[in-house]
Motif scaffolding. Structure first.
Motif, mmCIF file in Angstrom:
data_model
loop_
_atom_site.group_PDB
_atom_site.id
_atom_site.type_symbol
_atom_site.label_atom_id
_atom_site.label_comp_id
_atom_site.label_asym_id
_atom_site.label_seq_id
_atom_site.Cartn_x
_atom_site.Cartn_y
_atom_site.Cartn_z
ATOM 1 N N ASP A 98 33.756 31.753 38.885
ATOM 2 C CA ASP A 98 34.833 31.464 38.774
ATOM 3 C C ASP A 98 35.998 31.856 39.931
ATOM 4 O O ASP A 98 37.247 31.717 40.027
ATOM 5 C CB ASP A 98 35.813 31.625 37.334
ATOM 6 C CG ASP A 98 35.175 30.825 36.360
ATOM 7 O OD1 ASP A 98 34.875 31.419 35.422
ATOM 8 O OD2 ASP A 98 34.889 29.572 36.570
ATOM 9 N N ARG A 99 35.440 32.861 40.663
ATOM 10 C CA ARG A 99 36.079 33.645 41.736
ATOM 11 C C ARG A 99 35.862 33.645 43.227
ATOM 12 O O ARG A 99 35.658 34.598 43.661
ATOM 13 C CB ARG A 99 36.297 35.098 41.084
ATOM 14 C CG ARG A 99 36.729 35.051 39.730
ATOM 15 C CD ARG A 99 36.754 36.452 39.366
ATOM 16 N NE ARG A 99 37.286 36.675 37.969
ATOM 17 C CZ ARG A 99 37.793 37.303 37.033
ATOM 18 N NH1 ARG A 99 38.435 38.560 37.890
ATOM 19 N NH2 ARG A 99 38.092 37.379 35.988
ATOM 20 N N GLU A 100 35.408 32.564 43.413
ATOM 21 C CA GLU A 100 34.779 32.287 44.796
ATOM 22 C C GLU A 100 35.488 31.732 45.876
ATOM 23 O O GLU A 100 36.317 30.786 45.598
ATOM 24 C CB GLU A 100 33.425 31.677 44.743
ATOM 25 C CG GLU A 100 32.307 32.332 43.736
ATOM 26 C CD GLU A 100 31.837 33.853 44.520
ATOM 27 O OE1 GLU A 100 31.466 34.439 43.766
ATOM 28 O OE2 GLU A 100 31.862 33.814 45.776
ATOM 29 N N LYS A 101 35.271 31.881 47.063
ATOM 30 C CA LYS A 101 36.054 31.248 48.400
ATOM 31 C C LYS A 101 35.616 29.973 48.337
ATOM 32 O O LYS A 101 34.551 29.293 47.900
ATOM 33 C CB LYS A 101 36.087 31.882 49.601
ATOM 34 C CG LYS A 101 36.557 33.000 50.182
ATOM 35 C CD LYS A 101 36.274 33.334 51.549
ATOM 36 C CE LYS A 101 36.977 34.458 52.011
ATOM 37 N NZ LYS A 101 36.685 34.671 53.503
ATOM 38 N N LEU A 102 36.575 28.868 48.631
ATOM 39 C CA LEU A 102 36.388 27.339 48.714
ATOM 40 C C LEU A 102 36.316 27.097 50.193
ATOM 41 O O LEU A 102 36.907 27.697 50.904
ATOM 42 C CB LEU A 102 37.816 26.713 48.021
ATOM 43 C CG LEU A 102 37.653 25.333 47.498
ATOM 44 C CD1 LEU A 102 36.577 25.152 46.581
ATOM 45 C CD2 LEU A 102 38.821 25.005 47.015
ATOM 46 N N TYR B 31 42.983 33.798 38.372
ATOM 47 C CA TYR B 31 41.923 34.397 38.613
ATOM 48 C C TYR B 31 42.158 35.087 40.178
ATOM 49 O O TYR B 31 41.879 36.332 40.489
ATOM 50 C CB TYR B 31 40.403 33.609 38.775
ATOM 51 C CG TYR B 31 40.016 33.538 37.463
ATOM 52 C CD1 TYR B 31 39.250 32.403 37.004
ATOM 53 C CD2 TYR B 31 39.769 34.588 36.400
ATOM 54 C CE1 TYR B 31 38.895 31.927 35.977
ATOM 55 C CE2 TYR B 31 39.037 34.444 35.373
ATOM 56 C CZ TYR B 31 38.552 33.226 35.164
ATOM 57 O OH TYR B 31 37.752 32.983 33.909
ATOM 58 N N ASN B 32 42.631 34.250 40.778
ATOM 59 C CA ASN B 32 42.777 34.817 42.346
ATOM 60 C C ASN B 32 43.667 33.856 43.048
ATOM 61 O O ASN B 32 44.191 32.617 42.452
ATOM 62 C CB ASN B 32 41.447 34.602 43.096
ATOM 63 C CG ASN B 32 40.945 33.334 43.008
ATOM 64 O OD1 ASN B 32 41.542 32.361 43.380
ATOM 65 N ND2 ASN B 32 39.659 33.074 42.649
ATOM 66 N N GLN B 34 44.209 32.144 47.167
ATOM 67 C CA GLN B 34 43.965 31.944 48.485
ATOM 68 C C GLN B 34 44.656 31.422 49.570
ATOM 69 O O GLN B 34 45.721 30.600 48.915
ATOM 70 C CB GLN B 34 42.569 30.917 48.510
ATOM 71 C CG GLN B 34 41.429 31.590 47.661
ATOM 72 C CD GLN B 34 40.252 30.649 47.849
ATOM 73 O OE1 GLN B 34 39.837 30.375 48.789
ATOM 74 N NE2 GLN B 34 39.701 30.356 46.652
ATOM 75 N N LEU B 49 41.547 35.737 50.375
ATOM 76 C CA LEU B 49 41.148 35.691 49.061
ATOM 77 C C LEU B 49 41.891 37.060 48.155
ATOM 78 O O LEU B 49 41.069 37.754 48.562
ATOM 79 C CB LEU B 49 39.877 35.262 48.663
ATOM 80 C CG LEU B 49 39.532 34.674 47.236
ATOM 81 C CD1 LEU B 49 38.438 33.718 46.872
ATOM 82 C CD2 LEU B 49 39.288 36.184 46.328
ATOM 83 N N GLN B 51 41.667 38.632 44.695
ATOM 84 C CA GLN B 51 41.641 38.493 43.141
ATOM 85 C C GLN B 51 42.809 39.233 42.566
ATOM 86 O O GLN B 51 43.721 39.901 42.885
ATOM 87 C CB GLN B 51 40.423 39.589 42.866
ATOM 88 C CG GLN B 51 39.137 39.174 43.667
ATOM 89 C CD GLN B 51 38.556 37.915 43.430
ATOM 90 O OE1 GLN B 51 39.111 37.323 42.200
ATOM 91 N NE2 GLN B 51 37.132 37.689 43.789
ATOM 92 N N GLN B 93 44.039 29.889 41.592
ATOM 93 C CA GLN B 93 42.977 29.406 40.662
ATOM 94 C C GLN B 93 43.334 30.084 39.014
ATOM 95 O O GLN B 93 43.246 31.364 38.961
ATOM 96 C CB GLN B 93 41.507 29.952 40.935
ATOM 97 C CG GLN B 93 40.498 29.386 39.708
ATOM 98 C CD GLN B 93 39.064 29.670 40.257
ATOM 99 O OE1 GLN B 93 38.783 30.778 41.187
ATOM 100 N NE2 GLN B 93 38.203 29.161 39.642
#
Lengths: 113, 112
Positions: A98-102, B31-32, B34, B49, B51, B93
């Motif tokens: 759930d916490r990754e770069k797009l 959550y984060n 960006q 990004l 967190q 997110q």
């Protein structure tokens, strides 16, 4: 570097046609997304997939369907194209969790006449 | 439902200026966050990004901060260059949601 490839840069279709937009990623990402981008409305989520054959509706799924038969490929289908589906379509992917770069593809500018 | 707002919608500055782009969001359960860059007619490129547990992230001349409790983030660009001209979008997110919610972007033009 992650590469997300959208098969067409520009497409022109007629009202009522069935349209396929293809997206392929090369980094074994679990999550894949389809957004559309319109002036003044920003990016809006159509559908996403978090695994092969798994899909979830986004905010504006009406008039669209998706297919994910293989992990690397996520297809957006317009069953019967309409003029209000003229837009920039952007595919994206992320690794998983759930916490990754797009990571985004270059986009497909679709015009429906 | 999460809403993300970016102000201003457009900004024009002379080369060399330091500048700040703003992003606000209504639901702080994230959550984060960006920041992305988009060149005309192209896809988006992820810049930074942050967190939810972090306060800021830096990459070169870019620094992004996050104040989750107040629902705000800023993107600071130092010593701006004409090559920085693009649209900058922020996206959040939310907890329990895989997809991002995007703002409409700030279109930046840096004049040589």
């Amino acid at each position: 570097d992650v590469k997300v490839t959208q098969s067409s840069r520009y497409l022109v279709k007629r009202t009522g046609e069935k349209v396929f937009l293809e997206c392929v990623q090369d980094m074994d990402h679990e999550n894949m997304f389809w957004y559309r981008q319109d002036p003044g409305l920003g990016l809006r989520l159509i559908y996403f997939s978090y695994d092969v054959k798994m899909k979830e509706k986004g905010d504006i799924p009406e008039g669209y369907s998706v297919s994910r038969e293989k992990k690397e490929r996520f297809s957006l289908i317009l069953e019967s194209a309409s003029t209000n589906q003229t837009s920039m379509y952007l595919c994206a992917s992320s690794l998983g969790g759930d916490r990754e770069k797009l990571f985004f593809g270059s986009g497909t500018q679709l015009s429906v006449l | 439902k999460q809403e993300v707002t970016q102000i201003p919608a457009a900004l024009s500055v002379p080369e060399g200026e330091n500048l700040v782009l703003n992003c606000s969001f209504t639901d702080s359960a994230i959550y984060n966050l960006q920041w992305f860059r988009q060149d005309p007619g192209k896809g988006l490129t992820s810049l930074l990004l942050i967190q939810s547990s972090q306060r800021e992230q830096t990459s070169g001349r870019l620094n992004a901060s996050l104040d989750k409790s107040s629902g705000r983030s800023t993107l600071y660009i130092a010593a701006s260059q004409p090559g920085d001209s693009a649209t900058y979008l922020c996206a959040v997110q939310n907890t329990g949601r895989r997809a991002l919610t995007f703002g409409s972007g700030t279109r930046l033009q840096v004049q040589p």
